[in-house]
Structures are given as structure tokens and as C-alpha cells.
Design an enzyme around this catalytic site. Structure first.
Site, mmCIF file in Angstrom:
data_model
loop_
_atom_site.group_PDB
_atom_site.id
_atom_site.type_symbol
_atom_site.label_atom_id
_atom_site.label_comp_id
_atom_site.label_asym_id
_atom_site.label_seq_id
_atom_site.Cartn_x
_atom_site.Cartn_y
_atom_site.Cartn_z
ATOM 1 N N PHE A 119 0.859 -1.175 0.000
ATOM 2 C CA PHE A 119 0.000 0.000 0.000
ATOM 3 C C PHE A 119 0.896 1.225 0.000
ATOM 4 C CE2 PHE A 119 -4.666 0.395 1.087
ATOM 5 C CZ PHE A 119 -5.045 -0.728 0.390
ATOM 6 N N GLN A 240 -9.089 13.750 3.803
ATOM 7 C CA GLN A 240 -8.317 13.042 2.783
ATOM 8 C C GLN A 240 -9.082 12.990 1.465
ATOM 9 O OE1 GLN A 240 -7.317 8.548 3.057
ATOM 10 N NE2 GLN A 240 -5.412 9.684 3.227
ATOM 11 N N HIS A 242 -9.010 11.013 -1.829
ATOM 12 C CA HIS A 242 -8.392 9.800 -2.374
ATOM 13 C C HIS A 242 -8.051 10.058 -3.836
ATOM 14 C CE1 HIS A 242 -7.620 5.672 -3.411
ATOM 15 N NE2 HIS A 242 -7.765 5.313 -2.141
ATOM 16 N N LEU A 252 -15.038 4.389 -5.184
ATOM 17 C CA LEU A 252 -13.604 4.267 -4.928
ATOM 18 C C LEU A 252 -12.979 3.152 -5.748
ATOM 19 C CD1 LEU A 252 -11.169 5.094 -3.107
ATOM 20 C CD2 LEU A 252 -11.793 3.147 -1.686
ATOM 21 N N GLU A 255 -6.614 1.761 -3.443
ATOM 22 C CA GLU A 255 -5.159 1.845 -3.576
ATOM 23 C C GLU A 255 -4.558 0.462 -3.833
ATOM 24 O OE1 GLU A 255 -3.521 4.813 -0.909
ATOM 25 O OE2 GLU A 255 -2.141 3.288 -0.191
ATOM 26 N N ARG A 286 -1.053 9.244 0.167
ATOM 27 C CA ARG A 286 -2.258 9.638 -0.575
ATOM 28 C C ARG A 286 -2.360 11.132 -0.844
ATOM 29 N NH1 ARG A 286 -6.949 5.898 2.001
ATOM 30 N NH2 ARG A 286 -6.180 4.026 0.992
ATOM 31 N N HIS A 353 -12.671 11.460 0.806
ATOM 32 C CA HIS A 353 -12.666 10.054 1.205
ATOM 33 C C HIS A 353 -12.717 9.833 2.712
ATOM 34 C CE1 HIS A 353 -11.827 5.818 0.907
ATOM 35 N NE2 HIS A 353 -10.666 5.912 1.511
ATOM 36 N N ARG A 392 -4.057 10.168 6.542
ATOM 37 C CA ARG A 392 -4.128 8.759 6.936
ATOM 38 C C ARG A 392 -3.478 7.873 5.877
ATOM 39 N NH1 ARG A 392 -7.540 4.366 5.806
ATOM 40 N NH2 ARG A 392 -9.058 5.563 4.600
HETATM 41 C C1 LIG Z 1 -15.204 3.156 -0.215
HETATM 42 C C2 LIG Z 1 -14.303 3.101 0.984
HETATM 43 C C3 LIG Z 1 -13.276 2.184 1.043
HETATM 44 C C4 LIG Z 1 -12.432 2.134 2.152
HETATM 45 N N1 LIG Z 1 -11.423 1.208 2.185
HETATM 46 C C5 LIG Z 1 -10.647 1.111 3.292
HETATM 47 C C6 LIG Z 1 -9.652 0.100 3.407
HETATM 48 O O1 LIG Z 1 -9.482 -0.734 2.522
HETATM 49 N N2 LIG Z 1 -8.899 0.065 4.521
HETATM 50 C C7 LIG Z 1 -9.055 0.950 5.541
HETATM 51 O O2 LIG Z 1 -8.359 0.859 6.529
HETATM 52 N N3 LIG Z 1 -10.016 1.910 5.459
HETATM 53 C C8 LIG Z 1 -10.812 2.006 4.374
HETATM 54 N N4 LIG Z 1 -11.776 2.966 4.318
HETATM 55 C C9 LIG Z 1 -12.063 3.773 5.507
HETATM 56 C C10 LIG Z 1 -12.856 2.931 6.509
HETATM 57 O O3 LIG Z 1 -13.634 1.977 5.828
HETATM 58 C C11 LIG Z 1 -13.775 3.780 7.371
HETATM 59 O O4 LIG Z 1 -13.042 4.826 7.934
HETATM 60 C C12 LIG Z 1 -14.367 2.921 8.487
HETATM 61 O O5 LIG Z 1 -14.996 1.781 7.947
HETATM 62 C C13 LIG Z 1 -15.337 3.684 9.350
HETATM 63 O O6 LIG Z 1 -15.856 2.776 10.298
HETATM 64 P P1 LIG Z 1 -16.729 3.245 11.509
HETATM 65 O O7 LIG Z 1 -17.039 2.034 12.314
HETATM 66 O O8 LIG Z 1 -16.087 4.391 12.184
HETATM 67 O O9 LIG Z 1 -18.066 3.812 10.837
HETATM 68 P P2 LIG Z 1 -19.057 3.212 9.738
HETATM 69 O O10 LIG Z 1 -18.680 1.905 9.231
HETATM 70 O O11 LIG Z 1 -19.257 4.298 8.747
HETATM 71 O O12 LIG Z 1 -20.386 3.019 10.575
HETATM 72 C C14 LIG Z 1 -21.095 4.088 11.137
HETATM 73 C C15 LIG Z 1 -22.297 3.541 11.879
HETATM 74 O O13 LIG Z 1 -22.924 4.597 12.586
HETATM 75 C C16 LIG Z 1 -24.306 4.529 12.425
HETATM 76 N N5 LIG Z 1 -24.841 5.890 12.588
HETATM 77 C C17 LIG Z 1 -24.373 7.031 12.039
HETATM 78 N N6 LIG Z 1 -25.127 8.079 12.432
HETATM 79 C C18 LIG Z 1 -26.085 7.579 13.249
HETATM 80 C C19 LIG Z 1 -27.173 8.153 13.964
HETATM 81 N N7 LIG Z 1 -27.464 9.458 13.907
HETATM 82 N N8 LIG Z 1 -27.955 7.324 14.696
HETATM 83 C C20 LIG Z 1 -27.706 5.982 14.755
HETATM 84 N N9 LIG Z 1 -26.685 5.405 14.090
HETATM 85 C C21 LIG Z 1 -25.903 6.199 13.356
HETATM 86 C C22 LIG Z 1 -24.513 3.944 11.044
HETATM 87 O O14 LIG Z 1 -25.766 3.314 10.959
HETATM 88 C C23 LIG Z 1 -23.360 2.934 10.977
HETATM 89 O O15 LIG Z 1 -23.764 1.716 11.554
HETATM 90 C C24 LIG Z 1 -12.624 3.038 3.215
HETATM 91 C C25 LIG Z 1 -13.649 3.953 3.158
HETATM 92 C C26 LIG Z 1 -14.486 4.001 2.047
HETATM 93 C C27 LIG Z 1 -15.557 5.048 2.020
#
Ligand SMILES: Cc1cc2nc3c(=O)[nH]c(=O)nc-3n(C[C@H](O)[C@H](O)[C@H](O)COP(=O)(O)OP(=O)(O)OC[C@H]3O[C@@H](n4cnc5c(N)ncnc54)[C@H](O)[C@@H]3O)c2cc1C
Length: 576
Positions: A119, A240, A242, A252, A255, A286, A353, A392
Site C-alpha cells: 500500500f 483526505q 483519495h 472508490l 489503492e 495519498r 474520502h 491517513r
Molecule cells: C469506499 C471506501 C473504502 C475504504 N477502504 C478502506 C480500506 O481498505 N482500509 C481501511 O483501513 N479503510 C478504508 N476505508 C475507511 C474505513 O472503511 C472507514 O473509515 C471505516 O470503515 C469507518 O468505520 P466506523 O465504524 O467508524 O463507521 P461506519 O462503518 O461508517 O459506521 C457508522 C455507523 O454509525 C451509524 N450511525 C451514524 N449516524 C447515526 C445516527 N445518527 N444514529 C444511529 N446510528 C448512526 C450507522 O448506521 C453505521 O452503523 C474506506 C472507506 C471508504 C468510504
């Protein structure tokens, strides 16, 4: 209207990777824990993480968590807190093995060990050569992670409240957080969830920009709740972009494509990254690659009839490799760009991103307003601990989720007083009541579109003082217009529109924090590029910014340059 009350030992708002890892730690410690999520947990944005999770397992070449730490500190442009980065990198290998033992189906090498891919900005021996450090389940790592954690939670007895929208924190007059007020999306029922520990795990807010890789649900609800409760947000100027999103849809292209050997070309067919980053080229950090793409496009060297995008070439990898390691990417490119990467290069542009900033927390996930706020935690993308600093590295977010999700869960399980009476706190339903008053102005869709355009124009890859000043003025005007917001459909989809209006309110506040913090920081560092202050300025700006909604107050706090087990990495010029 009646309010339905629930009581748990601990409450996790958000069912993404961070929320589920935290809930699992609480449930396995015997605590009664509820996950409240606005979508079914398996639809959280974590599900779309493609590329993988980074840990120095050393399965491809000798590796060391200290090299991972060095890369992360350098990648953060020295703004990441080195104690937090040490905490994360040191535990990374064990965290990945734990996931494997839970059943996460990682891709394998021929000899059975977990496969690891290259990566961006990964090095061996503190910057010497390219490392292969990111563990993946093909290009569907987040999907596999989320399913694994969800199943474990079901087994451990975690309670799920799906499709409940958290509105605001419940806070006693002494400042303790005792739960949340929420709206049931299905029937508009009002609920109060009370708990000794409340964990915000609401994910990112990438929908504040017009071109974004983020899901439509990523609207910064947790940061909005924190701001309205009088708490600060940290480092919100750092977003960030991307390098490789698809033009139009913003989907997306991971990477991992460049990690597997793909590379970028301009209209002249030049591998231009060799000019910007002579050593790492396409696998530079990135922020560096995204800026290079933007500069090539601005200089008129973009591809397409308007010169509006760059080409990402991967056909030379061959169909077998693409089919085995990048099947989801191929499908995305075919569906959203009408290009089969086995045959032709994929058009890409820099796309919003990831939110490096967020709710300030310590290593246990406790929310900080100078001191820990009693009863409140934040983890995952909505939090800022800060391991990502100003930029990041790929694969470090999934790692952040499981490391700090678990740390917060274990801390809460250890410290909460089960069944102790909670101090009284009144829910304020004003946020909802306001929506029920008839408006005379624009719809949510219209206002949100204006906001996203504003942020893209005034706070994108390149910024300057004049642009940011104008952005703040336009945001003030937009916030005035939003007072008159009108809901159009008072029957069938009324509740959906209400939710969108509430989400828009959170996006507005995230945008405000972002613009003010970006205007505050008069230097260029990581993903924050000020054309009027093109240099990094360690003398004045080796600090985290803080923003409070009340009076748009700004402040700062020092960066922790001192890890526990070794001398800190001293800031250097960042060359890739
Ligand atoms: C397309 C994409 C690809 C990625 N690929 C990678 C990767 O390969 N490797 C890596 O390390 N990172 C990657 N990232 C970044 C990483 O995936 C995210 O930063 C991470 O998954 C966020 O996880 P989280 O648990 O913080 O939130 P999320 O997975 O976004 O979950 C948020 C949760 O909060 C809940 N929620 C939000 N607001 C409310 C509310 N008001 N009331 C009740 N519930 C609520 C939602 O329902 C959801 O369940 C990627 C991001 C994207 C967008």
C-alpha cells in the site's frame, strides 16, 4: 408524544467496524450492551472497505511494528500523536490474528499464511524500500470484517436496535453523559436510551463534499451531537482526498490496484508520479498522489475530451490477477465507468474520502474536553485519537477501528458502575419539533446540494485565505436559508425526509468546523494545502486545532511527540 425508555449498562451508537468491535468487548465482559444504528449494521460504510487492514505480520518479507509506526508518523506529516500511533501499531499483528481466529476469511499465500499487499507509503527499515503490509480478503475486506464481528456479537448477546436515528446526547447538569435521545425511523417513535457509558461510533462525514467515495449515510451525526453538547472537534481541516475515485459516481478504486502494480498516466501517456515522488512513485502517500493528479489536470494534461480525469492502468496485470485479487474493483469500473480494466485504463479523479479530524479522545476512547467527559466515548472515523494526523495511510482505518473499538469497550466494561442510578438528564426534542413547523423555503435536497458544492469549491484539495473567507460567508447565508427548510412529503416518505433534514443539520455543522479550522491553520501540512502558506510550519503549527460551535471558538493543543517505548520520531521533510 410518549417517550419509550430503555436502560443498558452501555450503549454504542453505530454498528460499523468500530461500534461492533467495541460492543463485542462489552458483551464478552458480561455487560448489557445495545447497538443503536440508523441502518442495519451490515450496511454501515465499513462494508465497502476494499483494500485491507495494515499490520506488520512479516508474511511477505521481514517486518517490524516500529517500521509501520515510522510510516504512520511520517504519513501523518508529524501531526499524529506518537503515543497513540505506537499503541496502535504495536498491537496490530495480534489484532489481525484475533480477527482471523474469529473467522475472518483473509486471502492466503500458497503456504497458507495471510497474504499481504503493498500500500502507499509503506516502507521497511524506516523508509528504505517498499513493504507489503496490508492484509486483505480479496478486495472485500470491510465486508468480511463486518460480517465476522456481527456474527460474534449475535453470539455474545449484544442487543441491536436497527433503524433508530440518534438525535442528541443526554447530558446531566453536572456534564455527565447518560445516553441518547433517538427516533425510530419505522414509526417515528421517540426513545431515550440510558446507560452508564455511551460510545459514539457514527463513522465519517464525507457527504459534506460533492464528490465523495462515502456512503450517503456518512453525514457526521456523532460530531454534530458532540458540537451541540458543547464539546469540541479536533483537526477538522484535514480531509483526505483519495487519488482514485471514479468521476461522477465517486466510487472508490482502491489503492490496492496500485499496490498490485497498477499505475497512473496523464494524457501524454506519461507516468507522471515519477516526477512528483521519484522513489515511491504511484505508491507515495495519498495526499501527495492526490495533489499530483489535481496539478496534472489543472495544467491541462488530463485525459478525456475536457482533460478532466487521469488514467489508471492495470490491464498489464493480466485477467487472472485482476479476477483473483481485484474482482470487486473490476465490477465497479465496469458498472460505473463502463470500462473493463482487463482491457482499458480506468478514468480517476481525486475524491473526498476520509475525515482525519473528529471528536477528541484519549487512548481509551474517552472523549476529551480538556479532561475526560464522564460517560462518553468516541471511536472509529468519528473520533480523533489522533493516529492519522494530517494524512491517513491506507489500511490504517480498519486497524484504528478494531484497536480503539476494543480499547474503549474494555475500558468501559472495567469502569462503569452497573445498575448505579444515573443523574437525571432531559431530552430536548426541539430539533424534531422545529422540523414539524411548516417552512417557506427550500427542500433538503436543494440545500444539501448547495452545501456540497460550496465545500467542494471553497475547501477542496487546494485552499487559500480568500477562498475560505468567502466560504464562511456563503455558509452563513446558507445556514440562514436552512432555517426556512421545507419538508415536501408529509405522507409516505415523511420520516425519511425528516431524517435527511436532521442529517443535513449535522453536515452543516461539520462544514462549519471544517471551514473555520481550515482558515485557522496558516500552513500546508498533509492533506491541508494552503496556496497562501505553501510550507509546513513546525514552529507555529505543530499543534492540533480545536473548534467549538459556540461563537465559532478556535483553540489548539500540543501534538504528543513522545511514545512510551522509544524516542519519538523527529519531524523531517517529507519526501517519497
Ligand atoms: C469506499 C471506501 C473504502 C475504504 N477502504 C478502506 C480500506 O481498505 N482500509 C481501511 O483501513 N479503510 C478504508 N476505508 C475507511 C474505513 O472503511 C472507514 O473509515 C471505516 O470503515 C469507518 O468505520 P466506523 O465504524 O467508524 O463507521 P461506519 O462503518 O461508517 O459506521 C457508522 C455507523 O454509525 C451509524 N450511525 C451514524 N449516524 C447515526 C445516527 N445518527 N444514529 C444511529 N446510528 C448512526 C450507522 O448506521 C453505521 O452503523 C474506506 C472507506 C471508504 C468510504
Amino acid at each position: 408524544m410518549d417517550v419509550i425508555r430503555h436502560r443498558f449498562d452501555a450503549l454504542v451508537v453505530g454498528g460499523g467496524g468500530a461500534g461492533l468491535r467495541c460492543a463485542l468487548a462489552l458483551a464478552e465482559a458480561g455487560r448489557r450492551v445495545a447497538v443503536v444504528s440508523k441502518v442495519m449494521p451490515l450496511r454501515s460504510h465499513t462494508v465497502s472497505a476494499q483494500g485491507g487492514i495494515t499490520a506488520a505480520l512479516g508474511n511477505m518479507e521481514p517486518d517490524d511494528w516500529r517500521w509501520h509506526m515510522f510510516d504512520t508518523v511520517k504519513g501523518s506529516d508529524y501531526l499524529g500523536d506518537q503515543d497513540a500511533i505506537e499503541f496502535m501499531c504495536r498491537q496490530a499483528a495480534q489484532a489481525v490474528i484475533e480477527l482471523e481466529q474469529m473467522g475472518l476469511p483473509f486471502s492466503r499465500r500458497e503456504d497458507g499464511r495471510i497474504y499481504q499487499r503493498a500500500f502507499g507509503a509503506q516502507s521497511v527499515r524506516f523508509g528504505e524500500g517498499q513493504a507489503h503490509r496490508t492484509c486483505a480478503a480479496a478486495d472485500r475486506t470491510g465486508h468480511a470484517l463486518l460480517h465476522t464481528l456481527y456474527q460474534r456479537n449475535l453470539r455474545a448477546g449484544t442487543r441491536f436496535f436497527d433503524e433508530y436515528f440518534a438525535l442528541d446526547l443526554l447530558r446531566s447538569t453536572q456534564g455527565e453523559v447518560t445516553g441518547i435521545a433517538a427516533l425510530s425511523i419505522a414509526d417515528a417513535g421517540r426513545h431515550e436510551f440510558h446507560a452508564a457509558a455511551t460510545v459514539l461510533a457514527t463513522g465519517g462525514a464525507g457527504r459534506v463534499f460533492r464528490h465523495s467515495t462515502n456512503a450517503h449515510i456518512n453525514t457526521g451525526d456523532g460530531p454534530g451531537m458532540a458540537l451541540r453538547a458543547g464539546l469540541p472537534l479536533q483537526d477538522m481541516e484535514f480531509w483526505q482526498f483519495h487519488p482514485t475515485g471514479l468521476p461522477g459516481s465517486g466510487s472508490l478504486i482502491s489503492e490496492a490496484v496500485r499496490g498490485e502494480g497498477g499505475y497512473l498516466l496523464n494524457a501524454a501517456g506519461e507516468r507522471f508520479m515519477l516526477r512528483y515522488a521519484p522513489h515511491a512513485a504511484d505508491l507515495a502517500s495519498r495526499d501527495v498522489v492526490a495533489r499530483a493528479l489535481a496539478m496534472e489536470i489543472l495544467a491541462g494534461r488530463g485525459c478525456g475530451s475536457q482533460g478532466e480525469y487521469i488514467h489508471l492502468r492495470l490491464d498489464h496485470l493480466g485477467e487472472a490477477v485482476i479476477r483473483e485479487r481485484l474482482p470487486g474493483i473490476r465490477e465497479l469500473a465496469m458498472r460505473f465507468a463502463n470500462v473493463d480494466p482487463v482491457q482499458a485504463p480506468v478514468p480517476v479523479v481525486p475524491t473526498a474520502h476520509y475525515m482525519m479530524g473528529g471528536i477528541p479522545v484519549n487512548l481509551h476512547g474517552q472523549v476529551l474536553d480538556r479532561d475526560p467527559v464522564p460517560g462518553l466515548y468516541a471511536i472509529g472515523e468519528c473520533a480523533c485519537v489522533s493516529v492519522h494526523g494530517a494524512n491517513r495511510l491506507g489500511g490504517n482505518s480498519l486497524l484504528d477501528l478494531v484497536i480503539f473499538g476494543r480499547a474503549a469497550g474494555e475500558h468501559a466494561a472495567r469502569t462503569i458502575a452497573v445498575d448505579a442510578p444515573l443523574p437525571p438528564a432531559q431530552a430536548d426534542w426541539e430539533l424534531l419539533a422545529r422540523l414539524d413547523r411548516p417552512g417557506t423555503g427550500e427542500t433538503v435536497a436543494c440545500l444539501r446540494d448547495a452545501l456540497q458544492r460550496l465545500m467542494q469549491r471553497h475547501c477542496g484539495v487546494f485552499r487559500d485565505g480568500v477562498l475560505l473567507d468567502e466560504g464562511v460567508r456563503e455558509l452563513d447565508a446558507l445556514s440562514q436559508r436552512a432555517q426556512q427548510l421545507v419538508l415536501t412529503d408529509r405522507s409516505r416518505a415523511f420520516n425519511v425526509e425528516r431524517i435527511e433534514a436532521l442529517e443535513f443539520g449535522n453536515l452543516l455543522q461539520v462544514a462549519r468546523a471544517t471551514l473555520f479550522s481550515a482558515r485557522f491553520r496558516c500552513e500546508s501540512r498533509g492533506a491541508h494545502t494552503r496556496e497562501d502558506y505553501p510550507q509546513r510550519d513546525d514552529t507555529s503549527w505543530m499543534v492540533h486545532s480545536l473548534y467549538w460551535l459556540q461563537d465559532d471558538r478556535l483553540g489548539s493543543k500540543p501534538v504528543n511527540l513522545q511514545p512510551e517505548s522509544m524516542p519519538g520520531f523527529v519531524p523531517q521533510p517529507r519526501i517519497y
